[in-house]
Structure formats: C-alpha cells, structure tokens
Design a protein around this motif. Sequence first.
Motif, short mmCIF file in Angstrom:
data_model
loop_
_atom_site.label_atom_id
_atom_site.label_comp_id
_atom_site.label_asym_id
_atom_site.label_seq_id
_atom_site.Cartn_x
_atom_site.Cartn_y
_atom_site.Cartn_z
N LEU A 87 0.88 7.52 -5.49
CA LEU A 87 1.04 6.66 -4.30
C LEU A 87 -0.10 5.65 -4.18
N LYS A 88 -1.30 6.07 -4.56
CA LYS A 88 -2.45 5.15 -4.52
C LYS A 88 -2.23 3.98 -5.48
N ASN A 164 -6.82 0.52 6.69
CA ASN A 164 -8.24 0.72 6.43
C ASN A 164 -8.69 0.32 5.03
N TRP A 165 -7.75 0.27 4.09
CA TRP A 165 -8.15 -0.01 2.70
C TRP A 165 -8.08 -1.49 2.34
N ARG A 183 -4.29 9.73 1.19
CA ARG A 183 -2.87 10.03 1.40
C ARG A 183 -2.48 9.93 2.87
N ASP A 184 -3.34 10.41 3.78
CA ASP A 184 -2.98 10.40 5.21
C ASP A 184 -3.00 8.99 5.81
N GLN A 185 -3.52 8.02 5.06
CA GLN A 185 -3.52 6.63 5.55
C GLN A 185 -2.25 5.89 5.15
N ASN A 189 7.06 7.62 4.39
CA ASN A 189 7.58 8.98 4.54
C ASN A 189 8.08 9.49 3.19
N VAL A 190 7.14 10.01 2.40
CA VAL A 190 7.45 10.44 1.03
C VAL A 190 6.86 11.82 0.78
N ASN A 191 7.66 12.68 0.11
CA ASN A 191 7.15 13.98 -0.32
C ASN A 191 6.87 13.86 -1.82
N GLU A 192 5.66 13.42 -2.15
CA GLU A 192 5.33 13.13 -3.54
C GLU A 192 5.32 14.36 -4.44
#
Length: 201
Positions: A87-88, A164-165, A183-185, A189-192
């Motif tokens: 995700l990053k 924030n990033w 991840r919390d940022q 809505n994804v369950n990676e």
Amino acid sequence: MARYTGPKAKIARKFGEPILGPSKALQKKNYAPGMHGRGRKRKQSEYALQLMEKQKVKYIYGILERQFRALFHRAAIKEGITGENMLKLCEARLDNTVYRLGIAPTRRAARQLVTHKHIVVDGEVVNIPSYSLKPGQVVSVREKSKSLEAITDSLSARNAKRYNWVEWDSQELSGKFISYPDRDQIPENVNEQLIVELYSK
C-alpha cells in the motif's frame, strides 16, 4: 498504455463502495450488477474474497495485473510487513500523489495530467503515472500549465483533507512527498492481508 475505461458505476456496485469516485448508483441500486445481482447471495470462498480484495486495490490505484504483480514483488522483498509495504508503494505512485495533493479531483484525472506532461518532479517533466516517488521529492505543476482550467478548478475545490505524508505549497503550486505513509494514515478500505495470502499460495 492500457487502463480500465469501462463504467465506473458497475465497479462501485460490484464492491459496494465508491471505488472510482462518488457514485449515485450505490444509492439507487445497492446490489451487485448483472442479472443475478438481486438474487440470494452465496457464501464466497476464501479464494474469491482474496481475489476481490486484489481487484479492489487494482481498481482504486488504476494498476493492471502485470504491473501489480511487479509492485507486490517489490513489497515482498522490502523490509517490513508485505501488505503495508504494498500500500505504501501504491501511495508513492506519481499519479496518486498528484491526486492526494489536490491537483486533480480523481486518480484518473491525475493520470491524465501526468501523461500529458503537466507535472514535474524535482524540476524535470515526468509523464509516467507509475513513477515511484522517494521521500523528499517535490511534485509541482509545470509553469505553462498553472493556468490550466482543470488544475485551477481542482485546487479551488480542494477539500480540507490533509495527508501527513505530503506537504502542499499553494503559492508555488508544488508539494513535497515527505515520507511513506503509515498504514493507519491510508484511508482506503482495504484488507491487504488477503492479497498477501492470495500471492503466497
């Protein structure tokens, strides 16, 4: 340069959420598309759930299968949790960052701005939507594109959301990719973990 160009409402109804931007179809028809959309829901297999989650991420970020597989491989060999790394890396894509900065109203529009050479990275024109940004790189609107209606409209309607990033300079019409988000940022809505399980088979 292939990408999904089909109906957005169909995808929104398939996943039950506005994957490709706001959709009125979800309010009018809150069931899956197709002739069996209203029918009795069968229990989905584990594989089906994992595949759906992978497809959801691909639609959200506008990535095709081969590209997604390569991105997942990069996430897997990187230090840390594979799902979060994936995700990053998706968030670090140039088209996604242009969208997050508010230069474009959607990721599709951001992709178009990038391919049409309206965006520069560290002073150099980059027209590759999948270009992976590194922390500290500056993304800005090309000088002769600053008066472009699509960009000015998007920036004037820029919502109060701040991430924030990334950091935005409204005077220079430029933003900095500060760091990879936690991840919390990431609001998607994804369950990676389901995707990691799918590729580890």
